[in-house]
Design an enzyme around this catalytic site. Structure first.
Site, PDB file in Angstrom:
ATOM      1  N   HIS A  52       0.831  -1.216   0.000  1.00  0.00           N
ATOM      2  CA  HIS A  52       0.000   0.000   0.000  1.00  0.00           C
ATOM      3  C   HIS A  52       0.860   1.259   0.000  1.00  0.00           C
ATOM      4  CE1 HIS A  52       0.319   0.918   4.386  1.00  0.00           C
ATOM      5  NE2 HIS A  52       0.278  -0.382   4.573  1.00  0.00           N
ATOM      6  N   ASP A  98       6.447   0.591   6.538  1.00  0.00           N
ATOM      7  CA  ASP A  98       4.988   0.464   6.386  1.00  0.00           C
ATOM      8  C   ASP A  98       4.451   1.576   5.494  1.00  0.00           C
ATOM      9  OD1 ASP A  98       2.365  -0.228   6.667  1.00  0.00           O
ATOM     10  OD2 ASP A  98       2.158   0.482   8.710  1.00  0.00           O
ATOM     11  N   GLU A 136      -4.869   2.186   2.794  1.00  0.00           N
ATOM     12  CA  GLU A 136      -4.932   1.005   3.675  1.00  0.00           C
ATOM     13  C   GLU A 136      -5.049   1.423   5.126  1.00  0.00           C
ATOM     14  OE1 GLU A 136      -3.481  -2.146   6.368  1.00  0.00           O
ATOM     15  OE2 GLU A 136      -2.607  -0.190   6.052  1.00  0.00           O
ATOM     16  N   GLU A 137      -4.330   2.496   5.476  1.00  0.00           N
ATOM     17  CA  GLU A 137      -4.183   2.834   6.900  1.00  0.00           C
ATOM     18  C   GLU A 137      -5.470   3.320   7.550  1.00  0.00           C
ATOM     19  OE1 GLU A 137      -1.889   1.880   8.519  1.00  0.00           O
ATOM     20  OE2 GLU A 137       0.007   1.949   7.450  1.00  0.00           O
ATOM     21  N   ASP A 187       3.296  -6.408   3.588  1.00  0.00           N
ATOM     22  CA  ASP A 187       2.962  -5.272   4.456  1.00  0.00           C
ATOM     23  C   ASP A 187       3.391  -5.555   5.895  1.00  0.00           C
ATOM     24  OD1 ASP A 187       1.932  -2.893   5.394  1.00  0.00           O
ATOM     25  OD2 ASP A 187      -0.140  -3.594   5.448  1.00  0.00           O
ATOM     26  N   HIS A 213       3.978   2.903  12.352  1.00  0.00           N
ATOM     27  CA  HIS A 213       3.108   4.057  12.629  1.00  0.00           C
ATOM     28  C   HIS A 213       3.756   5.107  13.525  1.00  0.00           C
ATOM     29  CE1 HIS A 213      -0.797   1.501  11.877  1.00  0.00           C
ATOM     30  NE2 HIS A 213       0.075   1.440  10.881  1.00  0.00           N
TER      31      HIS A 213
HETATM   32 ZN   LIG Z   1       0.854  -1.264   6.329  1.00  0.00          ZN
END
Ligand SMILES: [Zn+2]
Length: 463
Positions: free
Chosen positions: A273, A285, A319-320, A347, A417
């Site tokens: 993503h 990520d 996606e997030e 991912d 994140h």
């Molecule tokens: Zn991800």
């Protein structure tokens, strides 16, 4: 002597040319791979690329240009409506007792959170480790700020299992706290590390529950609050969040292909993503997953290979905080879904390979296991039953074989994140090895004589 050297060199070149294509792909990735170079560009061009942001648009344009410049086919953007949520300044402080004022409490608003009133809010703190404990407080939770402080379980071998068991505090904490009458929710960051990096992530509100502001605090900040509240001391906190929703805008899934030479209507998808949180650079990520997918097609093309089936790179969007790209891809390609032989997502970070996970069953599982076995010398040692990534979920529910890349993710949640998810957290050689392994797997499936049988779906109600 020279003759001998030439003979040895020619022999080595011939051995390499006669090696299976899958092996040549991994070796080409290690020798002259471009995944880390591509990731460097992406992290520079668009470090912050949350859905609806200018950074995401720059990332899309960069990916399209990169794929076109490498001679790949059918490079295009497919539109997706995505939410646009914007982070503002955030502040959290102990208001009382005076002895705890000045406690260091780094925080990040959770994605989708509403703001506090402009002047902030002030309320007593309660600390819980479960929704049950919160409900047990009854009226004592009313008017408070609730801190959900259940750590990810360090005794579980798989960090993803520990994440899965703790993450409801982030995704549902605001709703549960609001139901208990609280005015704001805080969550201990989803990481096994003890540090001062808060980790954001999406929350979900529910229609008939008041929307209260919510933020993640670092694991050390959570420990400081527990310490300050020891012995029943009553803490009051001040919280100020300035984030806001700005409706919906258009973003895109980015797609590229190498058209199959014999069965162009049968498709092997490999993807990651493109969106990422607005902190750090989204290097692991999921910049890593994107460049692994892009590199898969580039490696195949650069070796002059054309697979039996179509190889398609898909960079999903949103996606997030919405999964809109995954749903839009499935909807836009409904008529081709029966031709989707396998969809592979990466991912879980750009770390060294460990194996793969798939929903494939029966003979299809055995076929895939045979392919993965060839990759054991490069560290991908197992295929286990499971599912794909979040973006392949809609395809999986539509009956497609899906797979996810499983790297050595012991440290993944140190970066996930948060501000630490930057290029320097990705090791160039580990990324090259994992890109090569994913390319080899995708190639081998695209090259199979017979397509994989579709998975046997579990009985209705068990999913
Ligand atoms: Zn991800």
């Amino acid at each position: 002597m020279l003759g001998l050297i030439l003979t040895v060199l020619l022999g080595a070149a011939q051995a390499s040319l006669s090696a299976p294509a899958s092996q040549r792909l991994v070796e080409a990735s290690l020798r002259e791979g471009r995944a880390f170079e591509a990731l460097t560009e992406l992290c520079h061009v668009a470090p912050h690329r949350l859905a609806g942001s200018a950074g995401l648009t720059r990332a899309e344009d960069w990916a399209v240009a990169w794929l076109r410049d490498r001679g790949l086919e059918n490079v295009r953007k497919e539109p997706v409506r995505v939410p646009r949520w914007v982070r503002g300044p955030a502040r959290l402080a102990v208001a009382s007792p005076a002895s705890a004022q000045g406690t260091y409490l780094p925080l990040l608003a959770l994605g989708g959170s509403v703001a506090t009133p402009p002047a902030g809010l002030r309320a007593p703190l309660v600390i819980v480790t479960s929704f049950e404990e919160l409900r047990g407080l009854g009226e004592r939770a009313r008017g408070t700020i609730v801190l959900f402080n259940r750590p990810m379980d360090p005794t579980l071998a798989d960090p993803f299992a520990a994440y899965g068991a703790a993450v409801e505090q982030r995704s549902r904490g605001a709703v549960e706290a609001a139901r208990a009458g609280a005015v704001a929710a805080l969550v201990r960051s989803m990481t096994l590390a003890l540090d001062d990096h808060p980790h954001t992530g999406a929350l979900r509100y529910e229609p008939d529950v008041p929307r209260i502001p919510a933020a993640a605090i670092s694991t050390r900040a959570a420990a400081r609050l527990v310490e300050a509240a020891r012995g029943g001391a009553r803490l009051e906190l001040e919280l100020q969040l300035e984030c806001r929703d700005e409706g919906e805008v258009e973003a895109h899934n980015v797609i590229a292909e190498i058209t199959g030479r014999e069965r162009p209507g049968e498709i092997v998808v490999v993807g990651g993503h493109l969106d990422a949180w607005d902190v750090g650079q989204g290097a692991h990520d999921d910049g890593a997953g994107c460049v692994q997918a892009m590199e898969t097609l580039r490696l195949v093309h650069s070796l002059g290979l054309r697979p039996r089936r179509t190889l398609r790179c898909v960079l999903w969007t949103n996606e997030e905080n919405g999964l809109r790209g995954a749903v839009a891809y499935k909807d836009a390609h409904e008529s081709e879904l029966a031709g989707h032989v396998l969809a592979i997502e990466s991912d879980r970070g750009g770390f060294a390979p460990r194996g793969f996970e798939t929903n494939a069953t029966g003979a299809a599982f055995q076929t895939l296991e045979g392919i993965v076995r060839q990759l054991a010398p490069y560290g991908a040692a197992f295929l286990r039953p499971g599912s794909g990534g979040a973006d392949t979920g809609p395809l999986e529910r539509a009956g497609t074989n899906v797979m996810q890349f499983v790297p050595d993710a012991a440290r993944y949640f140190d970066y996930h994140h948060c501000g630490r998810d930057t290029l320097d957290a990705v090791h160039p050689r580990e990324l090259a090895l994992s890109a090569g392994v994913i390319a080899a797997l995708a190639w081998s499936v695209a090259e199979l004589e017979l397509p994989l049988a579709r998975p046997e779906l579990p009985a209705a109600g068990s999913r």
